[in-house]
Design a protein around this motif. Structure first.
Motif, short mmCIF file in Angstrom:
data_model
loop_
_atom_site.label_atom_id
_atom_site.label_comp_id
_atom_site.label_asym_id
_atom_site.label_seq_id
_atom_site.Cartn_x
_atom_site.Cartn_y
_atom_site.Cartn_z
N LEU A 1 12.16 7.58 4.86
CA LEU A 1 12.99 8.42 4.01
C LEU A 1 12.97 9.87 4.48
O LEU A 1 13.98 10.57 4.39
CB LEU A 1 12.53 8.33 2.55
CG LEU A 1 12.87 7.03 1.83
CD1 LEU A 1 12.39 7.10 0.38
CD2 LEU A 1 14.37 6.75 1.87
N ILE A 2 11.81 10.32 4.96
CA ILE A 2 11.73 11.68 5.48
C ILE A 2 12.63 11.83 6.71
O ILE A 2 13.40 12.80 6.83
CB ILE A 2 10.27 12.03 5.84
CG1 ILE A 2 9.41 12.07 4.57
CG2 ILE A 2 10.20 13.37 6.57
CD1 ILE A 2 7.94 12.24 4.84
N LEU B 1 1.65 7.81 1.15
CA LEU B 1 2.42 8.94 1.64
C LEU B 1 2.96 8.71 3.04
O LEU B 1 4.11 9.06 3.34
CB LEU B 1 1.55 10.21 1.62
CG LEU B 1 1.13 10.70 0.23
CD1 LEU B 1 0.21 11.91 0.35
CD2 LEU B 1 2.35 11.05 -0.62
N LEU C 1 8.06 2.18 -1.34
CA LEU C 1 7.30 2.42 -0.11
C LEU C 1 5.91 2.95 -0.43
O LEU C 1 4.93 2.58 0.22
CB LEU C 1 8.05 3.40 0.79
CG LEU C 1 9.32 2.86 1.47
CD1 LEU C 1 10.07 3.98 2.17
CD2 LEU C 1 8.98 1.75 2.44
N PHE C 2 5.81 3.83 -1.41
CA PHE C 2 4.50 4.38 -1.79
C PHE C 2 3.59 3.27 -2.31
O PHE C 2 2.43 3.16 -1.90
CB PHE C 2 4.68 5.46 -2.85
CG PHE C 2 3.40 6.18 -3.19
CD1 PHE C 2 2.97 7.25 -2.42
CD2 PHE C 2 2.62 5.78 -4.25
CE1 PHE C 2 1.79 7.91 -2.72
CE2 PHE C 2 1.44 6.43 -4.57
CZ PHE C 2 1.02 7.49 -3.80
N GLN D 1 6.22 6.97 3.54
CA GLN D 1 7.46 7.69 3.21
C GLN D 1 8.23 8.11 4.47
O GLN D 1 9.31 8.70 4.37
CB GLN D 1 7.12 8.95 2.40
CG GLN D 1 6.38 8.70 1.10
CD GLN D 1 7.19 7.90 0.12
OE1 GLN D 1 8.32 8.26 -0.23
NE2 GLN D 1 6.63 6.79 -0.34
N TRP E 1 13.16 14.64 -4.38
CA TRP E 1 14.39 14.33 -3.65
C TRP E 1 15.57 15.14 -4.18
O TRP E 1 16.46 15.51 -3.42
CB TRP E 1 14.68 12.84 -3.72
CG TRP E 1 13.76 12.04 -2.86
CD1 TRP E 1 12.79 11.18 -3.26
CD2 TRP E 1 13.70 12.04 -1.43
NE1 TRP E 1 12.12 10.66 -2.19
CE2 TRP E 1 12.65 11.16 -1.05
CE3 TRP E 1 14.40 12.71 -0.43
CZ2 TRP E 1 12.32 10.94 0.28
CZ3 TRP E 1 14.07 12.47 0.90
CH2 TRP E 1 13.05 11.60 1.23
N ALA F 1 8.90 11.70 -7.41
CA ALA F 1 9.81 11.45 -6.28
C ALA F 1 11.23 11.86 -6.63
O ALA F 1 11.94 12.45 -5.80
CB ALA F 1 9.76 9.98 -5.89
N SER G 1 11.66 5.14 -2.38
CA SER G 1 10.48 5.97 -2.16
C SER G 1 9.29 5.43 -2.95
O SER G 1 8.17 5.34 -2.43
CB SER G 1 10.77 7.42 -2.57
OG SER G 1 9.65 8.24 -2.35
N SER G 2 9.52 5.05 -4.20
CA SER G 2 8.45 4.51 -5.03
C SER G 2 7.96 3.18 -4.47
O SER G 2 6.75 2.91 -4.44
CB SER G 2 8.94 4.33 -6.47
OG SER G 2 9.38 5.55 -7.01
N THR H 1 3.42 2.92 10.25
CA THR H 1 4.09 4.20 10.06
C THR H 1 5.16 4.42 11.12
O THR H 1 6.28 4.86 10.83
CB THR H 1 3.07 5.35 10.10
OG1 THR H 1 2.11 5.16 9.06
CG2 THR H 1 3.76 6.69 9.89
#
Length: 243
Positions: free
Chosen positions: A170-171, A164, A114-115, A167, A89, A85, A111-112, A219
């Protein structure tokens, strides 16, 4: 034209380094992950089966060995995800201000988180629900016999998919903050995005409405969270531009 070619070459070189670093990290972690795979499979079975009186069966000599390799790859990905990640990023957020780039560490942590949250949500809530859904069709004449390979492979696949899909905030945030897409455009296309999430969820989950909604609804809520925070971030960025 030359500047454009140089820019493309630079981006391709950065992408090449990104892929090399990620695959190197995964290669280093695969052996410990393989050694831990049997314990991971046993724990996953206990969580999925719960109090149901069922056993998982295998039907060929190499089936469990191949399953352990698959499990090792997923465990390897989980362990290496913070590093991967960080590299991703760093690659996709080159346009941030210097003071904003200082927050890259928090982005990686988010990110970590959320994964891992998506993976745990799948393991503890979705997978037992799928098992119970399958058992519900059993009758006196129809007995439920689950193959270990198909069941665990589905569990591993869904765990990665949920990680995934989580994420999304953040995307959304990165696309808007980097001015790749406009906030108003994304905001106005919410219905289309929701339909797209439903379609993706339908493609990535078993053909039952429960697991599809359990992937699609969180999501979409995470997408809305990303949209909200990106709006706040754009205001901060405008303030910095004025200064």
């Amino acid at each position: 034209m030359e500047d454009r070619d140089e820019s493309l070459t630079t981006h391709l070189e950065a992408l090449r380094k990104l892929l090399i670093n990620c695959f190197t990290a995964l290669g280093i972690g695969i052996l410990p992950a393989y050694l831990a795979a049997p314990y991971g499979i046993s724990l996953l079975i206990k969580i999925m089966v719960g109090n149901n009186n069922i056993t998982l069966n295998y039907f060929s000599p190499m089936e469990v060995f191949i399953l352990q390799i698959k499990t090792a790859f997923v465990l390897d990905l989980l362990c290496c995800f913070p590093y991967i990640a960080k590299k991703i990023w760093d690659f996709i957020l080159p346009a941030l201000y210097d003071n904003e780039r200082k927050f890259i560490r928090s982005i990686v942590l988010t990110s970590s988180f959320l994964f891992i949250a998506g993976t745990l949500f799948c393991i503890f809530f979705i997978l037992p629900m799928i098992i119970n859904f399958g058992i519900s069709f059993a009758t006196e004449d129809i007995k439920a016999v689950f193959g270990i390979s198909g069941t665990i492979t589905l569990a591993l696949w869904l765990s990665v998919v949920f990680g995934l899909m989580f994420q999304f905030p953040l995307i959304t945030w990165s696309l808007i903050r980097s001015d790749i897409v406009a906030y108003e455009n994304v905001k106005n296309k919410r219905p289309y995005i929701f339909v797209a999430i439903l379609i993706i969820a339908a493609l990535l989950t078993p053909p039952d409405i429960v697991s599809q909604l359990m992937l699609a609804l969180p999501t979409y809520l995470l997408f809305e969270a990303g949209l909200y925070f990106s709006r706040s971030g754009k205001k901060t960025k405008k303030t910095l531009d004025l200064k």
